[in-house]
Design an enzyme around this catalytic site. Sequence first.
Site, PDB file in Angstrom:
ATOM      1  N   ASP A 133       0.825  -1.224  -0.059  1.00  0.00           N
ATOM      2  CA  ASP A 133       0.124  -0.084  -0.094  1.00  0.00           C
ATOM      3  C   ASP A 133       0.922   1.165   0.110  1.00  0.00           C
ATOM      4  O   ASP A 133       0.453   2.172  -0.646  1.00  0.00           O
ATOM      5  CB  ASP A 133      -0.888   0.116   1.294  1.00  0.00           C
ATOM      6  N   HIS A 134       1.846   1.055   0.723  1.00  0.00           N
ATOM      7  CA  HIS A 134       2.643   2.688   1.050  1.00  0.00           C
ATOM      8  C   HIS A 134       3.332   2.657  -0.115  1.00  0.00           C
ATOM      9  O   HIS A 134       4.037   3.998  -0.467  1.00  0.00           O
ATOM     10  CB  HIS A 134       3.471   2.473   2.360  1.00  0.00           C
ATOM     11  N   ARG A 176       2.444  12.453  -5.674  1.00  0.00           N
ATOM     12  CA  ARG A 176       2.969  13.381  -6.484  1.00  0.00           C
ATOM     13  C   ARG A 176       2.077  13.307  -7.764  1.00  0.00           C
ATOM     14  O   ARG A 176       2.285  13.824  -8.961  1.00  0.00           O
ATOM     15  CB  ARG A 176       4.281  13.232  -6.934  1.00  0.00           C
ATOM     16  N   HIS A 221      -4.877  -3.209   0.489  1.00  0.00           N
ATOM     17  CA  HIS A 221      -5.942  -2.920   1.126  1.00  0.00           C
ATOM     18  C   HIS A 221      -6.673  -1.717   0.077  1.00  0.00           C
ATOM     19  O   HIS A 221      -6.065  -0.656  -0.191  1.00  0.00           O
ATOM     20  CB  HIS A 221      -5.706  -2.187   2.435  1.00  0.00           C
ATOM     21  N   ARG A 255      -9.081   0.630  -0.405  1.00  0.00           N
ATOM     22  CA  ARG A 255      -9.951   1.410   0.582  1.00  0.00           C
ATOM     23  C   ARG A 255     -11.066   2.307  -0.237  1.00  0.00           C
ATOM     24  O   ARG A 255     -10.889   2.629  -1.446  1.00  0.00           O
ATOM     25  CB  ARG A 255      -9.219   2.675   1.317  1.00  0.00           C
ATOM     26  N   ARG A 264      -7.195   5.874  -1.241  1.00  0.00           N
ATOM     27  CA  ARG A 264      -6.120   6.956  -0.943  1.00  0.00           C
ATOM     28  C   ARG A 264      -4.679   6.306  -1.234  1.00  0.00           C
ATOM     29  O   ARG A 264      -3.764   6.987  -1.521  1.00  0.00           O
ATOM     30  CB  ARG A 264      -6.178   7.196   0.565  1.00  0.00           C
ATOM     31  N   HIS A 265      -4.486   4.873  -1.433  1.00  0.00           N
ATOM     32  CA  HIS A 265      -3.342   4.430  -2.055  1.00  0.00           C
ATOM     33  C   HIS A 265      -3.462   3.437  -3.105  1.00  0.00           C
ATOM     34  O   HIS A 265      -3.412   3.849  -4.122  1.00  0.00           O
ATOM     35  CB  HIS A 265      -2.448   3.657  -0.862  1.00  0.00           C
ATOM     36  N   GLU A 296      -7.321  -7.029   1.107  1.00  0.00           N
ATOM     37  CA  GLU A 296      -7.760  -6.513   2.306  1.00  0.00           C
ATOM     38  C   GLU A 296      -8.871  -5.481   2.180  1.00  0.00           C
ATOM     39  O   GLU A 296      -8.658  -4.629   1.352  1.00  0.00           O
ATOM     40  CB  GLU A 296      -6.674  -6.259   3.032  1.00  0.00           C
ATOM     41  N   THR A 349      -5.930   0.854   9.772  1.00  0.00           N
ATOM     42  CA  THR A 349      -6.813  -0.028  10.357  1.00  0.00           C
ATOM     43  C   THR A 349      -6.481  -0.021  11.887  1.00  0.00           C
ATOM     44  O   THR A 349      -5.369  -0.155  12.271  1.00  0.00           O
ATOM     45  CB  THR A 349      -6.765  -1.626   9.936  1.00  0.00           C
ATOM     46  N   GLY A 407       3.634  -4.223   6.120  1.00  0.00           N
ATOM     47  CA  GLY A 407       3.672  -3.253   5.043  1.00  0.00           C
ATOM     48  C   GLY A 407       4.464  -1.997   5.641  1.00  0.00           C
ATOM     49  O   GLY A 407       5.577  -1.877   4.850  1.00  0.00           O
ATOM     50  N   HIS A 408       4.036  -1.321   6.561  1.00  0.00           N
ATOM     51  CA  HIS A 408       4.706   0.187   6.648  1.00  0.00           C
ATOM     52  C   HIS A 408       6.337  -0.044   7.001  1.00  0.00           C
ATOM     53  O   HIS A 408       7.004   0.559   6.348  1.00  0.00           O
ATOM     54  CB  HIS A 408       3.980   0.834   7.739  1.00  0.00           C
TER      55      HIS A 408
HETATM   56  N1  PXP Z   1      -3.001  -6.446   8.221  1.00  0.00           N
HETATM   57  C1  PXP Z   1      -3.931  -5.686   8.347  1.00  0.00           C
HETATM   58  C2  PXP Z   1      -5.510  -6.033   8.537  1.00  0.00           C
HETATM   59  C3  PXP Z   1      -3.821  -4.203   8.018  1.00  0.00           C
HETATM   60  O1  PXP Z   1      -4.974  -3.468   7.905  1.00  0.00           O
HETATM   61  C4  PXP Z   1      -2.467  -3.736   7.917  1.00  0.00           C
HETATM   62  C5  PXP Z   1      -2.342  -2.124   7.635  1.00  0.00           C
HETATM   63  O2  PXP Z   1      -2.632  -2.095   6.060  1.00  0.00           O
HETATM   64  C6  PXP Z   1      -1.335  -4.833   7.834  1.00  0.00           C
HETATM   65  C7  PXP Z   1      -1.782  -5.914   8.255  1.00  0.00           C
HETATM   66  C8  PXP Z   1       0.036  -4.341   7.644  1.00  0.00           C
HETATM   67  O3  PXP Z   1       0.153  -3.531   8.788  1.00  0.00           O
HETATM   68  P1  PXP Z   1       1.654  -2.618   8.725  1.00  0.00           P
HETATM   69  O4  PXP Z   1       1.683  -1.698   7.457  1.00  0.00           O
HETATM   70  O5  PXP Z   1       1.634  -1.703   9.892  1.00  0.00           O
HETATM   71  O6  PXP Z   1       2.973  -3.528   8.501  1.00  0.00           O
END
Ligand code: PXP
Length: 242
Positions: free
Chosen positions: A8-9, A17, A42, A44, A48-49, A69, A100, A214-215
């Site tokens: 996502d990120h 941008r 995810h 949404r 947004r991403h 997701e 989330t 993810g993050h």
């Molecule tokens: N699992 C779920 C259900 C989430 O909503 C997220 C965040 O999108 C993640 C896992 C991954 O979390 P993180 O980005 O903090 O690693």
Amino acid sequence: MQLLVNIDHVATLRNARGEGYPDPVEAAKICEQAGASGIVFHLRKDRRHIKTEDVYRLKETVKGDLDFEMAATEEMLTISKDVNPKLVTLVPESREELTTEGGLDMEKVFEDFRDRVFPAYADTDITTSLFVDPNEKDIELAAKLGSDAIELHTGTYANATTEADRNHELKRLKEGAELAHNLGMKVNAGHGLNIDNLIPLVETVPHLNDISIGHALVSSALFDGLDETVKKFLLIMNTATN
Ligand code: PXP
């Protein structure tokens, strides 16, 4: 146990941008080439991403497990069935949240999921997973719905600031995983996991199947690659001026 990378990120950075890069689908390819067993995204409501077109491109590109997701809205049910990923993970979603914020309140969603959501997947091969906190009640209700899997919300563990709180959360996750496994569900986990808190989690919590990160992974990748990238740009500049 397998790693599913949430991309996502990468899309967040692209959208900042309004450019076509960095492309989350290219990132997904690199993650799989590096050994990740699959990709999570995810979609949404506010896009947004990840955008809808990314989802179809991911479906075409990802060779391993694709985890979609989503909130259990009619729009997402329709898109997910059309895309036909390996796995759908249902999460709560509110517009104001940055990410989330917790697991599903299973008591609140139970009737709706039983009558509307789970029947929608009955004629598909999609594996269903419910994002829940490590509570006995939520896990038991997930099993009662016939969910194939749960994803344990690890965010409270990840945010714990004292050793006592961390150990308490690990114990809850361990007991939650055991209960879900005994009830016949696969156990996935995710949210807030990083290089440091991943070690005690995988050492303590049994039956873990998919770990979704993810993050912290995307953030680490940025710093791991920054040194090399600065040198690459400098080389171009120095070569051009010499
Ligand atoms: N699992 C779920 C259900 C989430 O909503 C997220 C965040 O999108 C993640 C896992 C991954 O979390 P993180 O980005 O903090 O690693």
